[in-house]
Design a protein around this motif. Structure first.
Motif, PDB file in Angstrom:
ATOM      1  N   ARG A   9       0.831  -1.214   0.000  1.00  0.00           N
ATOM      2  CA  ARG A   9       0.000   0.000   0.000  1.00  0.00           C
ATOM      3  C   ARG A   9       0.862   1.258   0.000  1.00  0.00           C
ATOM      4  O   ARG A   9       0.552   2.232  -0.690  1.00  0.00           O
ATOM      5  CB  ARG A   9      -0.947   0.000   1.200  1.00  0.00           C
ATOM      6  N   ALA A  10       1.942   1.240   0.740  1.00  0.00           N
ATOM      7  CA  ALA A  10       2.816   2.412   0.818  1.00  0.00           C
ATOM      8  C   ALA A  10       3.500   2.692  -0.522  1.00  0.00           C
ATOM      9  O   ALA A  10       3.767   3.853  -0.862  1.00  0.00           O
ATOM     10  CB  ALA A  10       3.860   2.210   1.919  1.00  0.00           C
ATOM     11  N   ALA A  11       3.751   1.660  -1.304  1.00  0.00           N
ATOM     12  CA  ALA A  11       4.440   1.825  -2.587  1.00  0.00           C
ATOM     13  C   ALA A  11       3.487   2.219  -3.712  1.00  0.00           C
ATOM     14  O   ALA A  11       3.921   2.729  -4.752  1.00  0.00           O
ATOM     15  CB  ALA A  11       5.162   0.533  -2.957  1.00  0.00           C
ATOM     16  N   THR A  12       2.197   2.032  -3.503  1.00  0.00           N
ATOM     17  CA  THR A  12       1.217   2.229  -4.569  1.00  0.00           C
ATOM     18  C   THR A  12       1.196   3.638  -5.166  1.00  0.00           C
ATOM     19  O   THR A  12       1.172   3.778  -6.391  1.00  0.00           O
ATOM     20  CB  THR A  12      -0.190   1.797  -4.090  1.00  0.00           C
ATOM     21  N   PRO A  13       1.215   4.722  -4.365  1.00  0.00           N
ATOM     22  CA  PRO A  13       1.172   6.054  -4.981  1.00  0.00           C
ATOM     23  C   PRO A  13       2.346   6.335  -5.925  1.00  0.00           C
ATOM     24  O   PRO A  13       2.159   6.897  -7.011  1.00  0.00           O
ATOM     25  CB  PRO A  13       1.184   7.012  -3.785  1.00  0.00           C
ATOM     26  N   SER A  14       3.537   5.938  -5.536  1.00  0.00           N
ATOM     27  CA  SER A  14       4.679   6.178  -6.424  1.00  0.00           C
ATOM     28  C   SER A  14       4.620   5.273  -7.655  1.00  0.00           C
ATOM     29  O   SER A  14       4.999   5.689  -8.754  1.00  0.00           O
ATOM     30  CB  SER A  14       6.002   6.007  -5.677  1.00  0.00           C
ATOM     31  N   LEU A  15       4.101   4.061  -7.493  1.00  0.00           N
ATOM     32  CA  LEU A  15       3.920   3.183  -8.647  1.00  0.00           C
ATOM     33  C   LEU A  15       2.908   3.788  -9.618  1.00  0.00           C
ATOM     34  O   LEU A  15       3.110   3.781 -10.831  1.00  0.00           O
ATOM     35  CB  LEU A  15       3.428   1.796  -8.215  1.00  0.00           C
ATOM     36  N   ARG A  16       1.835   4.322  -9.056  1.00  0.00           N
ATOM     37  CA  ARG A  16       0.797   4.918  -9.900  1.00  0.00           C
ATOM     38  C   ARG A  16       1.343   6.125 -10.650  1.00  0.00           C
ATOM     39  O   ARG A  16       1.065   6.305 -11.844  1.00  0.00           O
ATOM     40  CB  ARG A  16      -0.415   5.305  -9.059  1.00  0.00           C
ATOM     41  N   ALA A  17       2.131   6.954  -9.979  1.00  0.00           N
ATOM     42  CA  ALA A  17       2.719   8.131 -10.640  1.00  0.00           C
ATOM     43  C   ALA A  17       3.648   7.694 -11.777  1.00  0.00           C
ATOM     44  O   ALA A  17       3.632   8.276 -12.868  1.00  0.00           O
ATOM     45  CB  ALA A  17       3.472   8.984  -9.621  1.00  0.00           C
ATOM     46  N   PHE A  18       4.434   6.659 -11.524  1.00  0.00           N
ATOM     47  CA  PHE A  18       5.341   6.166 -12.559  1.00  0.00           C
ATOM     48  C   PHE A  18       4.543   5.576 -13.724  1.00  0.00           C
ATOM     49  O   PHE A  18       4.852   5.819 -14.897  1.00  0.00           O
ATOM     50  CB  PHE A  18       6.293   5.125 -11.964  1.00  0.00           C
ATOM     51  N   ALA A  19       3.495   4.828 -13.398  1.00  0.00           N
ATOM     52  CA  ALA A  19       2.654   4.238 -14.446  1.00  0.00           C
ATOM     53  C   ALA A  19       1.990   5.325 -15.278  1.00  0.00           C
ATOM     54  O   ALA A  19       1.896   5.212 -16.503  1.00  0.00           O
ATOM     55  CB  ALA A  19       1.607   3.321 -13.819  1.00  0.00           C
ATOM     56  N   MET A  20       1.531   6.398 -14.638  1.00  0.00           N
ATOM     57  CA  MET A  20       0.923   7.517 -15.372  1.00  0.00           C
ATOM     58  C   MET A  20       1.936   8.156 -16.320  1.00  0.00           C
ATOM     59  O   MET A  20       1.595   8.536 -17.439  1.00  0.00           O
ATOM     60  CB  MET A  20       0.390   8.581 -14.400  1.00  0.00           C
ATOM     61  N   SER A  21       3.168   8.258 -15.880  1.00  0.00           N
ATOM     62  CA  SER A  21       4.186   8.863 -16.748  1.00  0.00           C
ATOM     63  C   SER A  21       4.476   7.979 -17.962  1.00  0.00           C
ATOM     64  O   SER A  21       4.822   8.479 -19.030  1.00  0.00           O
ATOM     65  CB  SER A  21       5.474   9.135 -15.965  1.00  0.00           C
ATOM     66  N   LEU A  22       4.322   6.679 -17.804  1.00  0.00           N
ATOM     67  CA  LEU A  22       4.539   5.761 -18.934  1.00  0.00           C
ATOM     68  C   LEU A  22       3.330   5.708 -19.858  1.00  0.00           C
ATOM     69  O   LEU A  22       3.465   5.767 -21.081  1.00  0.00           O
ATOM     70  CB  LEU A  22       4.851   4.349 -18.423  1.00  0.00           C
ATOM     71  N   CYS A  23       2.137   5.604 -19.276  1.00  0.00           N
ATOM     72  CA  CYS A  23       0.914   5.380 -20.062  1.00  0.00           C
ATOM     73  C   CYS A  23       0.266   6.669 -20.544  1.00  0.00           C
ATOM     74  O   CYS A  23      -0.245   6.724 -21.660  1.00  0.00           O
ATOM     75  CB  CYS A  23      -0.127   4.630 -19.234  1.00  0.00           C
ATOM     76  N   GLY A  24       0.221   7.657 -19.666  1.00  0.00           N
ATOM     77  CA  GLY A  24      -0.489   8.880 -20.005  1.00  0.00           C
ATOM     78  C   GLY A  24      -1.997   8.723 -19.927  1.00  0.00           C
ATOM     79  O   GLY A  24      -2.743   9.574 -20.376  1.00  0.00           O
ATOM     80  N   ASN A  25      -2.471   7.632 -19.364  1.00  0.00           N
ATOM     81  CA  ASN A  25      -3.901   7.353 -19.269  1.00  0.00           C
ATOM     82  C   ASN A  25      -4.165   6.767 -17.885  1.00  0.00           C
ATOM     83  O   ASN A  25      -3.545   5.782 -17.487  1.00  0.00           O
ATOM     84  CB  ASN A  25      -4.295   6.364 -20.367  1.00  0.00           C
ATOM     85  N   ARG A  26      -5.104   7.372 -17.153  1.00  0.00           N
ATOM     86  CA  ARG A  26      -5.372   6.971 -15.770  1.00  0.00           C
ATOM     87  C   ARG A  26      -5.815   5.516 -15.670  1.00  0.00           C
ATOM     88  O   ARG A  26      -5.335   4.766 -14.819  1.00  0.00           O
ATOM     89  CB  ARG A  26      -6.440   7.883 -15.176  1.00  0.00           C
ATOM     90  N   ASP A  27      -6.718   5.088 -16.547  1.00  0.00           N
ATOM     91  CA  ASP A  27      -7.221   3.708 -16.480  1.00  0.00           C
ATOM     92  C   ASP A  27      -6.116   2.690 -16.778  1.00  0.00           C
ATOM     93  O   ASP A  27      -5.993   1.672 -16.103  1.00  0.00           O
ATOM     94  CB  ASP A  27      -8.384   3.513 -17.446  1.00  0.00           C
ATOM     95  N   GLU A  28      -5.338   2.968 -17.808  1.00  0.00           N
ATOM     96  CA  GLU A  28      -4.232   2.057 -18.133  1.00  0.00           C
ATOM     97  C   GLU A  28      -3.211   2.028 -17.009  1.00  0.00           C
ATOM     98  O   GLU A  28      -2.657   0.968 -16.685  1.00  0.00           O
ATOM     99  CB  GLU A  28      -3.551   2.493 -19.433  1.00  0.00           C
ATOM    100  N   ALA A  29      -2.944   3.185 -16.402  1.00  0.00           N
ATOM    101  CA  ALA A  29      -1.990   3.251 -15.291  1.00  0.00           C
ATOM    102  C   ALA A  29      -2.488   2.427 -14.110  1.00  0.00           C
ATOM    103  O   ALA A  29      -1.709   1.674 -13.490  1.00  0.00           O
ATOM    104  CB  ALA A  29      -1.759   4.700 -14.878  1.00  0.00           C
ATOM    105  N   ASP A  30      -3.779   2.549 -13.791  1.00  0.00           N
ATOM    106  CA  ASP A  30      -4.332   1.759 -12.689  1.00  0.00           C
ATOM    107  C   ASP A  30      -4.237   0.261 -12.980  1.00  0.00           C
ATOM    108  O   ASP A  30      -3.889  -0.524 -12.103  1.00  0.00           O
ATOM    109  CB  ASP A  30      -5.795   2.148 -12.435  1.00  0.00           C
ATOM    110  N   ASP A  31      -4.532  -0.121 -14.215  1.00  0.00           N
ATOM    111  CA  ASP A  31      -4.409  -1.538 -14.593  1.00  0.00           C
ATOM    112  C   ASP A  31      -2.962  -2.008 -14.473  1.00  0.00           C
ATOM    113  O   ASP A  31      -2.696  -3.118 -14.011  1.00  0.00           O
ATOM    114  CB  ASP A  31      -4.902  -1.766 -16.023  1.00  0.00           C
ATOM    115  N   LEU A  32      -2.041  -1.161 -14.895  1.00  0.00           N
ATOM    116  CA  LEU A  32      -0.622  -1.506 -14.840  1.00  0.00           C
ATOM    117  C   LEU A  32      -0.159  -1.677 -13.397  1.00  0.00           C
ATOM    118  O   LEU A  32       0.567  -2.625 -13.074  1.00  0.00           O
ATOM    119  CB  LEU A  32       0.192  -0.430 -15.562  1.00  0.00           C
ATOM    120  N   VAL A  33      -0.582  -0.795 -12.511  1.00  0.00           N
ATOM    121  CA  VAL A  33      -0.220  -0.912 -11.095  1.00  0.00           C
ATOM    122  C   VAL A  33      -0.817  -2.184 -10.510  1.00  0.00           C
ATOM    123  O   VAL A  33      -0.142  -2.923  -9.786  1.00  0.00           O
ATOM    124  CB  VAL A  33      -0.680   0.338 -10.304  1.00  0.00           C
ATOM    125  N   GLN A  34      -2.065  -2.455 -10.833  1.00  0.00           N
ATOM    126  CA  GLN A  34      -2.701  -3.668 -10.325  1.00  0.00           C
ATOM    127  C   GLN A  34      -1.950  -4.915 -10.809  1.00  0.00           C
ATOM    128  O   GLN A  34      -1.679  -5.823 -10.014  1.00  0.00           O
ATOM    129  CB  GLN A  34      -4.159  -3.724 -10.764  1.00  0.00           C
TER     130      GLN A  34
END
Length: 189
Positions: free
Chosen positions: A12-37
């Motif tokens: 849980r503690a790592a999730t926000p930074s993972l999500r930010a990194f995923a957003m920088s790669l994907c540029g799409n919130r839904d894809e970033a959330d899927d990638l983090v999951q």
């Protein structure tokens, strides 16, 4: 039961930074959330590979990055066809008929004399010239031409082939039967 090397709180503690990194790669919130999951699921399943005392975020970021680029490579090989128009134009010839044709051809080939079968396979299937086939068989070119012609004629009769329209799409069948092959002048054996 063994204690997990990574706790749910650490994930849980790592999730926000993972999500930010995923957003920088994907540029799409839904894809970033899927990638983090996907990343967290894969990490949870492979947590026994994580070495306690090393950087958990670095390990998770590596997993996330690998998943992202693997999916990107896969998508690069796929054709987008949202309305199905591309797929509707695709056709594939069923394999069953070609396999049956090949089995029929193999059976008919075994009914030829050994010298005719050898000449036909060298010229029609292996692609050797008449001269090369003659050298391999130790005979004159005219003999090879005669054997190939007789073998093709006999095969056509054995397979009940009367015209080119009776032939399937299989290249081997087309190569050894007379309707598809170049005309061969008659010569003495």
């Amino acid at each position: 039961m063994t204690t997990p090397s990574i706790t749910a709180d650490e994930f849980r503690a790592a999730t926000p930074s993972l999500r930010a990194f995923a957003m920088s790669l994907c540029g799409n919130r839904d894809e970033a959330d899927d990638l983090v999951q996907d990343t967290l699921l894969r990490a949870w399943a492979k947590m026994d590979r994580f070495e306690r005392g090393t950087n958990l975020n670095a390990w998770l970021f590596t997993i996330l990055r690998n998943i992202f680029f693997s999916a990107r490579r896969k998508r690069g090989k796929e054709v987008e066809d949202a309305d199905g128009s591309y797929a509707s134009r695709l056709t594939s010839i069923p394999e069953q008929e070609a396999r049956l044709d090949l089995e029929d051809l193999q059976g008919a080939l075994m009914m030829l004399s050994a010298d005719q079968r050898e000449a036909l396979l060298l010229v029609g299937v292996e692609g050797f010239s008449y001269e090369q086939a003659a050298a391999i068989c130790g005979c004159v070119v005219g003999t090879i031409k005669s054997r190939v012609n007789r073998a093709r004629t006999r095969l056509a009769a054995l397979l009940y082939v009367e015209s080119e329209s009776d032939l399937g799409a299989d290249k081997i069948v087309l190569a050894v039967l007379p309707m598809a092959a170049e005309p061969i002048p008659q010569s003495a054996p």
